[in-house]
Scaffold this motif. Sequence first.
Motif, PDB file in Angstrom:
ATOM      1  N   ALA A   6       0.848  -1.190   0.000  1.00 22.83           N
ATOM      2  CA  ALA A   6       0.000   0.000   0.000  1.00 22.83           C
ATOM      3  C   ALA A   6       0.882   1.238   0.000  1.00 22.83           C
ATOM      4  O   ALA A   6       1.827   1.335   0.780  1.00 22.83           O
ATOM      5  N   THR A   7       0.559   2.173  -0.875  1.00 25.16           N
ATOM      6  CA  THR A   7       1.210   3.478  -0.868  1.00 25.16           C
ATOM      7  C   THR A   7       0.342   4.394  -0.021  1.00 25.16           C
ATOM      8  O   THR A   7      -0.842   4.578  -0.312  1.00 25.16           O
ATOM      9  N   LEU A   8       0.926   4.935   1.030  1.00 25.15           N
ATOM     10  CA  LEU A   8       0.188   5.761   1.990  1.00 25.15           C
ATOM     11  C   LEU A   8       0.626   7.218   1.834  1.00 25.15           C
ATOM     12  O   LEU A   8       1.759   7.567   2.162  1.00 25.15           O
ATOM     13  N   ASP A   9      -0.251   8.050   1.322  1.00 19.89           N
ATOM     14  CA  ASP A   9       0.017   9.477   1.220  1.00 19.89           C
ATOM     15  C   ASP A   9      -0.589  10.165   2.434  1.00 19.89           C
ATOM     16  O   ASP A   9      -1.809  10.234   2.578  1.00 19.89           O
ATOM     17  N   VAL A  10       0.294  10.640   3.297  1.00 16.68           N
ATOM     18  CA  VAL A  10      -0.107  11.284   4.546  1.00 16.68           C
ATOM     19  C   VAL A  10      -0.220  12.787   4.298  1.00 16.68           C
ATOM     20  O   VAL A  10       0.603  13.372   3.585  1.00 16.68           O
ATOM     21  N   ARG A  11      -1.249  13.396   4.865  1.00 21.45           N
ATOM     22  CA  ARG A  11      -1.412  14.848   4.705  1.00 21.45           C
ATOM     23  C   ARG A  11      -0.162  15.556   5.222  1.00 21.45           C
ATOM     24  O   ARG A  11       0.303  15.283   6.332  1.00 21.45           O
ATOM     25  N   PRO A  12       0.421  16.435   4.396  1.00 27.43           N
ATOM     26  CA  PRO A  12       1.664  17.122   4.770  1.00 27.43           C
ATOM     27  C   PRO A  12       1.544  17.819   6.122  1.00 27.43           C
ATOM     28  O   PRO A  12       0.518  18.415   6.459  1.00 27.43           O
ATOM     29  N   GLY A  13       2.606  17.689   6.896  1.00 30.70           N
ATOM     30  CA  GLY A  13       2.655  18.277   8.224  1.00 30.70           C
ATOM     31  C   GLY A  13       2.238  17.325   9.322  1.00 30.70           C
ATOM     32  O   GLY A  13       2.416  17.617  10.505  1.00 30.70           O
ATOM     33  N   LEU A  14       1.673  16.172   8.941  1.00 34.34           N
ATOM     34  CA  LEU A  14       1.192  15.202   9.934  1.00 34.34           C
ATOM     35  C   LEU A  14       2.056  13.941   9.998  1.00 34.34           C
ATOM     36  O   LEU A  14       1.677  12.961  10.643  1.00 34.34           O
ATOM     37  N   GLU A  15       3.204  13.984   9.363  1.00 40.36           N
ATOM     38  CA  GLU A  15       4.054  12.788   9.294  1.00 40.36           C
ATOM     39  C   GLU A  15       4.464  12.285  10.677  1.00 40.36           C
ATOM     40  O   GLU A  15       4.395  11.080  10.939  1.00 40.36           O
ATOM     41  N   ALA A  16       4.884  13.168  11.558  1.00 37.10           N
ATOM     42  CA  ALA A  16       5.309  12.736  12.902  1.00 37.10           C
ATOM     43  C   ALA A  16       4.141  12.130  13.675  1.00 37.10           C
ATOM     44  O   ALA A  16       4.304  11.110  14.361  1.00 37.10           O
ATOM     45  N   ASP A  17       2.970  12.733  13.562  1.00 32.60           N
ATOM     46  CA  ASP A  17       1.780  12.185  14.231  1.00 32.60           C
ATOM     47  C   ASP A  17       1.416  10.816  13.652  1.00 32.60           C
ATOM     48  O   ASP A  17       1.044   9.902  14.388  1.00 32.60           O
ATOM     49  N   PHE A  18       1.510  10.698  12.339  1.00 36.08           N
ATOM     50  CA  PHE A  18       1.230   9.419  11.689  1.00 36.08           C
ATOM     51  C   PHE A  18       2.195   8.341  12.189  1.00 36.08           C
ATOM     52  O   PHE A  18       1.767   7.239  12.547  1.00 36.08           O
ATOM     53  N   GLU A  19       3.477   8.659  12.219  1.00 41.20           N
ATOM     54  CA  GLU A  19       4.464   7.677  12.650  1.00 41.20           C
ATOM     55  C   GLU A  19       4.242   7.260  14.104  1.00 41.20           C
ATOM     56  O   GLU A  19       4.406   6.083  14.454  1.00 41.20           O
ATOM     57  N   HIS A  20       3.852   8.194  14.930  1.00 42.51           N
ATOM     58  CA  HIS A  20       3.548   7.871  16.329  1.00 42.51           C
ATOM     59  C   HIS A  20       2.334   6.932  16.405  1.00 42.51           C
ATOM     60  O   HIS A  20       2.369   5.912  17.107  1.00 42.51           O
ATOM     61  N   SER A  48       6.032  12.871   2.506  1.00 40.98           N
ATOM     62  CA  SER A  48       4.688  12.583   3.023  1.00 40.98           C
ATOM     63  C   SER A  48       4.163  11.245   2.520  1.00 40.98           C
ATOM     64  O   SER A  48       3.038  10.871   2.830  1.00 40.98           O
ATOM     65  N   ARG A  49       4.967  10.525   1.750  1.00 37.53           N
ATOM     66  CA  ARG A  49       4.549   9.237   1.194  1.00 37.53           C
ATOM     67  C   ARG A  49       5.293   8.102   1.885  1.00 37.53           C
ATOM     68  O   ARG A  49       6.502   8.159   2.097  1.00 37.53           O
ATOM     69  N   TYR A  50       4.533   7.066   2.218  1.00 38.28           N
ATOM     70  CA  TYR A  50       5.073   5.867   2.859  1.00 38.28           C
ATOM     71  C   TYR A  50       4.693   4.642   2.035  1.00 38.28           C
ATOM     72  O   TYR A  50       3.650   4.628   1.379  1.00 38.28           O
ATOM     73  N   LEU A  51       5.514   3.628   2.129  1.00 34.81           N
ATOM     74  CA  LEU A  51       5.223   2.342   1.513  1.00 34.81           C
ATOM     75  C   LEU A  51       5.053   1.328   2.635  1.00 34.81           C
ATOM     76  O   LEU A  51       5.960   1.141   3.452  1.00 34.81           O
ATOM     77  N   LEU A  52       3.900   0.701   2.665  1.00 35.42           N
ATOM     78  CA  LEU A  52       3.590  -0.317   3.662  1.00 35.42           C
ATOM     79  C   LEU A  52       3.591  -1.671   2.991  1.00 35.42           C
ATOM     80  O   LEU A  52       2.880  -1.881   1.996  1.00 35.42           O
ATOM     81  N   LEU A  53       4.389  -2.587   3.511  1.00 37.57           N
ATOM     82  CA  LEU A  53       4.446  -3.959   3.015  1.00 37.57           C
ATOM     83  C   LEU A  53       4.131  -4.895   4.172  1.00 37.57           C
ATOM     84  O   LEU A  53       4.817  -4.860   5.201  1.00 37.57           O
ATOM     85  N   VAL A  54       3.089  -5.690   4.010  1.00 38.82           N
ATOM     86  CA  VAL A  54       2.679  -6.621   5.063  1.00 38.82           C
ATOM     87  C   VAL A  54       2.623  -8.018   4.473  1.00 38.82           C
ATOM     88  O   VAL A  54       1.992  -8.233   3.433  1.00 38.82           O
ATOM     89  N   GLY A  55       3.290  -8.950   5.132  1.00 40.13           N
ATOM     90  CA  GLY A  55       3.236 -10.345   4.727  1.00 40.13           C
ATOM     91  C   GLY A  55       2.118 -11.069   5.459  1.00 40.13           C
ATOM     92  O   GLY A  55       1.946 -10.899   6.667  1.00 40.13           O
ATOM     93  N   TRP A  56       1.366 -11.850   4.706  1.00 45.30           N
ATOM     94  CA  TRP A  56       0.265 -12.650   5.250  1.00 45.30           C
ATOM     95  C   TRP A  56       0.438 -14.089   4.786  1.00 45.30           C
ATOM     96  O   TRP A  56       0.917 -14.334   3.682  1.00 45.30           O
ATOM     97  N   GLU A  57      -0.008 -15.022   5.598  1.00 39.76           N
ATOM     98  CA  GLU A  57       0.044 -16.432   5.193  1.00 39.76           C
ATOM     99  C   GLU A  57      -0.862 -16.680   3.992  1.00 39.76           C
ATOM    100  O   GLU A  57      -0.488 -17.381   3.058  1.00 39.76           O
ATOM    101  N   ARG A  58      -2.067 -16.103   4.037  1.00 46.61           N
ATOM    102  CA  ARG A  58      -3.052 -16.266   2.952  1.00 46.61           C
ATOM    103  C   ARG A  58      -3.720 -14.922   2.696  1.00 46.61           C
ATOM    104  O   ARG A  58      -3.780 -14.078   3.590  1.00 46.61           O
ATOM    105  N   LEU A  59      -4.244 -14.741   1.504  1.00 47.50           N
ATOM    106  CA  LEU A  59      -4.954 -13.508   1.161  1.00 47.50           C
ATOM    107  C   LEU A  59      -6.093 -13.238   2.142  1.00 47.50           C
ATOM    108  O   LEU A  59      -6.285 -12.120   2.610  1.00 47.50           O
ATOM    109  N   GLU A  60      -6.820 -14.282   2.492  1.00 53.85           N
ATOM    110  CA  GLU A  60      -7.978 -14.139   3.379  1.00 53.85           C
ATOM    111  C   GLU A  60      -7.601 -13.703   4.789  1.00 53.85           C
ATOM    112  O   GLU A  60      -8.432 -13.154   5.514  1.00 53.85           O
ATOM    113  N   ASP A  61      -6.366 -13.951   5.181  1.00 53.95           N
ATOM    114  CA  ASP A  61      -5.919 -13.480   6.498  1.00 53.95           C
ATOM    115  C   ASP A  61      -5.984 -11.962   6.567  1.00 53.95           C
ATOM    116  O   ASP A  61      -6.272 -11.400   7.627  1.00 53.95           O
ATOM    117  N   HIS A  62      -5.748 -11.300   5.447  1.00 54.11           N
ATOM    118  CA  HIS A  62      -5.857  -9.842   5.401  1.00 54.11           C
ATOM    119  C   HIS A  62      -7.278  -9.402   5.087  1.00 54.11           C
ATOM    120  O   HIS A  62      -7.871  -8.632   5.835  1.00 54.11           O
TER     121      HIS A  62
END
Length: 95
Positions: A6-20, A48-62
Amino acid sequence: MILEAATLDVRPGLEADFEHAFGEARELIARSPGFVSLDLRRSVERPSRYLLLVGWERLEDHTVGFREGPLYPRWKALLHHFYEPFPTVEHYREV
C-alpha cells in the motif's frame, strides 16, 4: 505467502503524528492471525509518502481475518484520518 503493498500518502505536516500512531497500529496488526511481517518505509523524494508492506500467510488473512476482525476498527481509528487520498492496496504472490 501473500504480500500486501500500500502506498500511503499522509497529509503534509502530519508525518510525525502518523508515525507515532503507526507505532500503536503496528502492534494491532501483528496480533492478527496469519500475520507474517510488516515493513514501513518513508519516501526520500516525497516525505509525506510511505510504503507499507505486510506479509500474510493467505490472502484471506488480510481481506477477511484482519479487515473484518475485531482489531480493524482500532487500526482504522488510528490511521485512516491521515490519508489523502485514501491508499490503494494490492496483493502479490511470489513468482
